[in-house]
Design a protein around this motif. Sequence first.
Motif, PDB file in Angstrom:
ATOM      1  N   LYS A  84     -45.257  30.771  29.522  1.00  0.00           N
ATOM      2  CA  LYS A  84     -44.694  30.564  28.189  1.00  0.00           C
ATOM      3  C   LYS A  84     -43.166  30.560  28.220  1.00  0.00           C
ATOM      4  O   LYS A  84     -42.518  29.803  27.490  1.00  0.00           O
ATOM      5  N   SER A  85     -42.597  31.396  29.068  1.00  0.00           N
ATOM      6  CA  SER A  85     -41.141  31.438  29.203  1.00  0.00           C
ATOM      7  C   SER A  85     -40.602  30.103  29.700  1.00  0.00           C
ATOM      8  O   SER A  85     -39.565  29.610  29.210  1.00  0.00           O
ATOM      9  N   ILE A  86     -41.298  29.505  30.658  1.00  0.00           N
ATOM     10  CA  ILE A  86     -40.857  28.221  31.205  1.00  0.00           C
ATOM     11  C   ILE A  86     -40.967  27.129  30.146  1.00  0.00           C
ATOM     12  O   ILE A  86     -40.083  26.262  30.031  1.00  0.00           O
TER      13      ILE A  86
ATOM     14  N   LEU B 178     -36.532  19.486  24.345  1.00  0.00           N
ATOM     15  CA  LEU B 178     -37.930  19.332  24.733  1.00  0.00           C
ATOM     16  C   LEU B 178     -38.611  20.702  24.758  1.00  0.00           C
ATOM     17  O   LEU B 178     -38.424  21.472  25.688  1.00  0.00           O
ATOM     18  N   ARG B 179     -39.396  20.990  23.745  1.00  0.00           N
ATOM     19  CA  ARG B 179     -40.078  22.278  23.665  1.00  0.00           C
ATOM     20  C   ARG B 179     -41.516  22.128  24.171  1.00  0.00           C
ATOM     21  O   ARG B 179     -42.292  21.302  23.684  1.00  0.00           O
ATOM     22  N   GLY B 180     -41.887  22.935  25.169  1.00  0.00           N
ATOM     23  CA  GLY B 180     -43.258  22.911  25.665  1.00  0.00           C
ATOM     24  C   GLY B 180     -44.196  23.629  24.713  1.00  0.00           C
ATOM     25  O   GLY B 180     -43.880  24.712  24.219  1.00  0.00           O
ATOM     26  N   LEU B 181     -45.344  23.022  24.442  1.00  0.00           N
ATOM     27  CA  LEU B 181     -46.344  23.637  23.564  1.00  0.00           C
ATOM     28  C   LEU B 181     -47.441  24.337  24.372  1.00  0.00           C
ATOM     29  O   LEU B 181     -47.860  25.438  24.037  1.00  0.00           O
ATOM     30  N   CYS B 182     -47.913  23.674  25.418  1.00  0.00           N
ATOM     31  CA  CYS B 182     -48.975  24.256  26.243  1.00  0.00           C
ATOM     32  C   CYS B 182     -49.093  23.454  27.530  1.00  0.00           C
ATOM     33  O   CYS B 182     -48.442  22.416  27.684  1.00  0.00           O
TER      34      CYS B 182
ATOM     35  N   LEU C 105     -47.681  19.563  27.436  1.00  0.00           N
ATOM     36  CA  LEU C 105     -47.629  18.939  26.122  1.00  0.00           C
ATOM     37  C   LEU C 105     -46.297  19.336  25.491  1.00  0.00           C
ATOM     38  O   LEU C 105     -46.004  20.525  25.329  1.00  0.00           O
ATOM     39  N   LEU C 106     -45.481  18.338  25.167  1.00  0.00           N
ATOM     40  CA  LEU C 106     -44.116  18.573  24.676  1.00  0.00           C
ATOM     41  C   LEU C 106     -43.941  18.104  23.247  1.00  0.00           C
ATOM     42  O   LEU C 106     -44.517  17.081  22.846  1.00  0.00           O
ATOM     43  N   ILE C 107     -43.111  18.795  22.504  1.00  0.00           N
ATOM     44  CA  ILE C 107     -42.654  18.316  21.208  1.00  0.00           C
ATOM     45  C   ILE C 107     -41.129  18.291  21.233  1.00  0.00           C
ATOM     46  O   ILE C 107     -40.490  19.219  21.755  1.00  0.00           O
ATOM     47  N   GLY C 108     -40.542  17.223  20.731  1.00  0.00           N
ATOM     48  CA  GLY C 108     -39.097  17.144  20.673  1.00  0.00           C
ATOM     49  C   GLY C 108     -38.552  18.146  19.659  1.00  0.00           C
ATOM     50  O   GLY C 108     -39.115  18.307  18.571  1.00  0.00           O
TER      51      GLY C 108
ATOM     52  N   VAL D 287     -49.162  23.766  14.503  1.00  0.00           N
ATOM     53  CA  VAL D 287     -48.993  22.930  15.701  1.00  0.00           C
ATOM     54  C   VAL D 287     -49.258  23.746  16.964  1.00  0.00           C
ATOM     55  O   VAL D 287     -49.986  23.307  17.863  1.00  0.00           O
ATOM     56  N   GLN D 288     -48.680  24.947  17.043  1.00  0.00           N
ATOM     57  CA  GLN D 288     -48.848  25.763  18.241  1.00  0.00           C
ATOM     58  C   GLN D 288     -50.301  26.204  18.410  1.00  0.00           C
ATOM     59  O   GLN D 288     -50.850  26.152  19.520  1.00  0.00           O
TER      60      GLN D 288
END
Length: 324
Positions: free
Chosen positions: A125-127, A136-140, A237-240, A255-256
């Motif tokens: 989760k930290s990464i 670029l935020r990682g979701l999972c 899986l990324l969300i801007g 979303v999360q």
Amino acid sequence: MNYKFLLVLLLSLGLFSCNKTSDKKVLYLAHSLPQTHPVHKGIVEFQKALAKKSGGALTIKIFPDGQLGSEREVVELLQIGSVAITKVSAATMSNFVPDYHVFGIPYLFRDKAHQFEILEGPVGKSILEKGEKFWLRGLCYYDAGSRSFYTSNKAVRTPEDLKGLKIRVMNNQMAINMVNSLGGAATPMAYGELYTAIQQGVVDGAENNPPSFVSSNHYEISKYYTLDEHSAVPDVLLIGTKQWEKLSDQEKSWVQEAADESAQAQKQFWKESVEECMKIATDAGVEVIIPEKSLFAEKSKSVLEDFQKEYPELADIVNKIKSN
């Protein structure tokens, strides 16, 4: 009309931005995979879960098959806020966040359970969050399988069996170093040339996950598949962040939660795909070999040592993974 020009035109018209109609929002999600792929199936579960959680107030429109461009092009669209969500390999993300490089270390994970215990825990989760400074935020994480060796004429049961064998690898230094450390002769080559190269004896084998082994038809000309599972690089899986920041706290929560649920479903889709592909391979006469992985891990430990010299700042992450 030039494809690039068309994209710019559509973007200028705002087609790919987060579309809001009355009290409803639509997030656009683009990726390059076919609709039969287990990752796409996971994305569909994400779409369903989000629509259900939000009561239809927040939905996703999916553009599969590279409709909006290559993986790199879609990542750029996320960064400028024209597309909301995409799926990329963790290897791609390592170009932005060095921490993702750790997932390429051979024999990093003991097994699938260990891998996802790490990915879904504090380290993983930290990464995911570290990509935010690059918008670029990682979701999972999604399961992208484990790569293993397959050969045409010689069974690989121990590292010694790889000695002198020409093994096709991606043009990636860690992959090259791994094969060479095991005694093989790493041979970077375009994937599209590989079938003919194996068939004609230009290389003795290659390495990939079961779905790729079968979809490429390499099982037709490779008699042995050694499940050493040396590499397990996940998808992300990324969300801007430009789109993420437009969401309310409630919408972010939806979303999360939907992403986390889809990740669990996607693991099952991948498992089923692997089982199906392994049956196809064995029915075609491929011998599946379950080796002693520790022998391979020990033989290739110089790759980890080189990695730690190149990325000393990531030693703590590697130690946390290894000791978990």
